[in-house]
Write a protein that holds these residues in place. Structure first.
Motif, mmCIF file in Angstrom:
data_model
loop_
_atom_site.group_PDB
_atom_site.id
_atom_site.type_symbol
_atom_site.label_atom_id
_atom_site.label_comp_id
_atom_site.label_asym_id
_atom_site.label_seq_id
_atom_site.Cartn_x
_atom_site.Cartn_y
_atom_site.Cartn_z
ATOM 1 N N MET A 1 0.852 -1.188 0.000
ATOM 2 C CA MET A 1 0.000 0.000 0.000
ATOM 3 C C MET A 1 0.890 1.241 0.000
ATOM 4 O O MET A 1 1.911 1.279 0.686
ATOM 5 N N LYS A 2 0.490 2.240 -0.760
ATOM 6 C CA LYS A 2 1.232 3.484 -0.808
ATOM 7 C C LYS A 2 0.470 4.582 -0.065
ATOM 8 O O LYS A 2 -0.738 4.728 -0.253
ATOM 9 N N ILE A 3 1.177 5.312 0.771
ATOM 10 C CA ILE A 3 0.600 6.469 1.451
ATOM 11 C C ILE A 3 1.056 7.708 0.699
ATOM 12 O O ILE A 3 2.248 8.036 0.669
ATOM 13 N N LEU A 18 -4.484 7.283 0.145
ATOM 14 C CA LEU A 18 -3.889 5.956 -0.018
ATOM 15 C C LEU A 18 -4.087 5.414 -1.425
ATOM 16 O O LEU A 18 -5.007 5.809 -2.145
ATOM 17 N N ILE A 19 -3.230 4.455 -1.789
ATOM 18 C CA ILE A 19 -3.427 3.644 -2.991
ATOM 19 C C ILE A 19 -3.210 2.194 -2.608
ATOM 20 O O ILE A 19 -2.153 1.827 -2.061
ATOM 21 N N LYS A 40 -13.410 9.613 0.408
ATOM 22 C CA LYS A 40 -13.506 10.441 -0.808
ATOM 23 C C LYS A 40 -12.788 9.700 -1.930
ATOM 24 O O LYS A 40 -11.602 9.377 -1.812
ATOM 25 N N ALA A 41 -13.516 9.410 -3.014
ATOM 26 C CA ALA A 41 -12.933 8.616 -4.085
ATOM 27 C C ALA A 41 -13.600 8.904 -5.419
ATOM 28 O O ALA A 41 -14.743 9.387 -5.467
ATOM 29 N N THR A 42 -12.892 8.586 -6.476
ATOM 30 C CA THR A 42 -13.479 8.624 -7.808
ATOM 31 C C THR A 42 -14.306 7.361 -8.005
ATOM 32 O O THR A 42 -13.848 6.258 -7.694
ATOM 33 N N THR A 43 -15.518 7.506 -8.483
ATOM 34 C CA THR A 43 -16.413 6.358 -8.613
ATOM 35 C C THR A 43 -17.281 6.525 -9.855
ATOM 36 O O THR A 43 -17.289 7.581 -10.497
ATOM 37 N N SER A 109 -6.226 6.079 -6.222
ATOM 38 C CA SER A 109 -6.135 6.706 -4.906
ATOM 39 C C SER A 109 -7.519 7.055 -4.349
ATOM 40 O O SER A 109 -8.484 7.254 -5.086
ATOM 41 N N PHE A 110 -7.585 7.118 -3.025
ATOM 42 C CA PHE A 110 -8.771 7.610 -2.328
ATOM 43 C C PHE A 110 -8.328 8.180 -0.991
ATOM 44 O O PHE A 110 -7.188 7.951 -0.545
ATOM 45 N N GLU A 111 -9.230 8.922 -0.353
ATOM 46 C CA GLU A 111 -8.899 9.589 0.904
ATOM 47 C C GLU A 111 -9.790 9.065 2.022
ATOM 48 O O GLU A 111 -11.009 8.957 1.858
ATOM 49 N N LEU A 112 -9.178 8.739 3.148
ATOM 50 C CA LEU A 112 -9.901 8.229 4.315
ATOM 51 C C LEU A 112 -9.739 9.205 5.473
ATOM 52 O O LEU A 112 -8.615 9.546 5.861
#
Length: 382
Positions: A1-3, A18-19, A40-43, A109-112
């Protein structure tokens, strides 16, 4: 996982971008994302549009949504992670409060965002982002006509292939047919290993069976690798360990990993620490029962006394939707570490975690005997 980005305040509130880079990361994310968090993510969203003629048509659009998490679902077979929740940021296509399901995709990527990243969250984030977090042990559990191929890391034990082929019993005069059927079966297992495993990343390959099936397959595998000049298969020969199992069925993996003879060879692998800790717990529970305990009431009681030398806890307990209950388990981890104890967090998707979950998901090896635990009322420590 990439931060990609991390911003967490001293009080624990913050967000991380994160990815997920492999299937194991999805399991880590399943344990990180809780009800009430924000993602928050692309969907992809199907939206209705009005055409120039006044009719409506549906269209699938790629949009960015922020949802408040209501439900998290992990499909362990299909290796898919879905997050369901209500949209909290209005845009041109989705109103505030509308439900949407985001499927977390690899390499996107997305944001948590959490109101509190506790010590368990931060530990998992660190572990998942290590470059060496992948599986480095494989096991082939087999018997005549049946083989199960599994990969193991410190978080997952995942069966990646099942091979079945008819190998008849050997009646008089049918030696040739049996040998032909066995060779076909071995060839199928060989191909499953070659196609389903990342051979270059493995440190150990366990071949286990009752009788001499493993030995015969090991000989076949090496000969076939040389015959076809398959370099990746040739290189795994020194990594192979031959072990006994009672059958070729999945459940036999438990007994194989518990074999003391394997411990020295597994010592440098990611799966080793939890395997060894669980084995030690069972040994002490058998030989010194007042220095080992399991179940939330007994373990919490021991933690309050500073008696825990080694804590064994399943990550499934931290997924409790009741926040005070989760905080109680996080507290046991904190107390154990603050008093110099060791903590092993077992994955429910690992064979050792499955064993621990069968006995409530929490256990402890104690510094000193607590004989009163045997007579303690079950509700006393809650």
């Amino acid at each position: 996982m990439k931060i990609l980005h991390k911003s967490i305040a001293k009080d624990g509130e913050g967000r991380v971008k994160l990815i997920a880079t492999d299937a194991e990361d999805l399991w880590h994310l399943y344990n990180l994302i809780d009800v009430g968090n924000f993602v928050k993510a692309t969907t992809i969203r199907k939206v209705q549009r009005e055409t120039d003629t006044g009719s409506s048509e549906s269209e699938r659009l790629k949009i960015v949504l922020t949802i408040e998490v209501a439900e998290v679902d992990f499909d362990s077979q299909g290796l898919q992670l879905r997050i369901k929740g209500r949209n909290v940021v209005e845009n041109s296509y989705v109103k505030v409060g509308a439900f949407h399901t985001i499927e977390v995709e690899l390499h996107r990527s997305f944001e948590l965002t959490k109101s509190k990243w506790d010590v368990i969250d931060l530990d998992r984030l660190t572990a998942a982002s290590e470059p060496t977090a992948g599986a480095d042990v494989a096991a082939v559990i087999m018997q005549e006509g049946l083989a199960n191929v599994c990969v193991l890391s410190n978080s997952l034990s995942r069966f990646v292939a099942r091979v079945e082929s008819n190998v008849p019993r050997k009646p008089a005069g049918a030696a040739f047919n049996k040998d032909k059927s066995k060779s076909k079966f071995f060839d199928l297992v060989y191909r499953a290993i070659k196609d389903k495993l990342k051979l270059d990343e493995l440190k150990v390959v366990i071949l286990a069976s009752p009788g001499y099936v493993k030995d015969e397959f090991f000989k076949f595998m090496n000969a076939e690798a040389v015959r076809t000049d398959e370099k990746s298969m040739i290189k795994i020969k020194p990594k192979c360990i031959l072990a006994h199992s009672s059958s070729g069925h999945k459940h036999a993996l438990h007994e194989v990993l518990a074999n003391p003879a394997l411990q020295s060879r597994l010592a440098d692998t990611k799966a080793a620490a939890e395997v060894k800790a669980l084995e030690t717990f069972f040994d002490i529970l058998k030989s010194q029962p007042d220095r080992a305990c399991y179940g939330p009431p007994h373990v919490l009681y021991a933690a309050d006394l500073g008696a825990i030398q080694t804590l064994l806890i399943s990550d499934s307990l931290f997924r409790n939707a009741d926040v005070p209950t989760r905080e109680k388990y996080v507290g046991v981890v904190d107390v154990t570490r603050s008093t110099g104890g060791d903590v092993h967090i077992f994955s429910a998707m690992h064979v050792t975690g499955e064993q621990l979950n069968e006995m409530t998901g929490i256990a402890a090896i104690l510094r000193f005997p607590l004989q009163e635990l045997e007579d303690m009322d079950f509700d006393q420590a809650l």
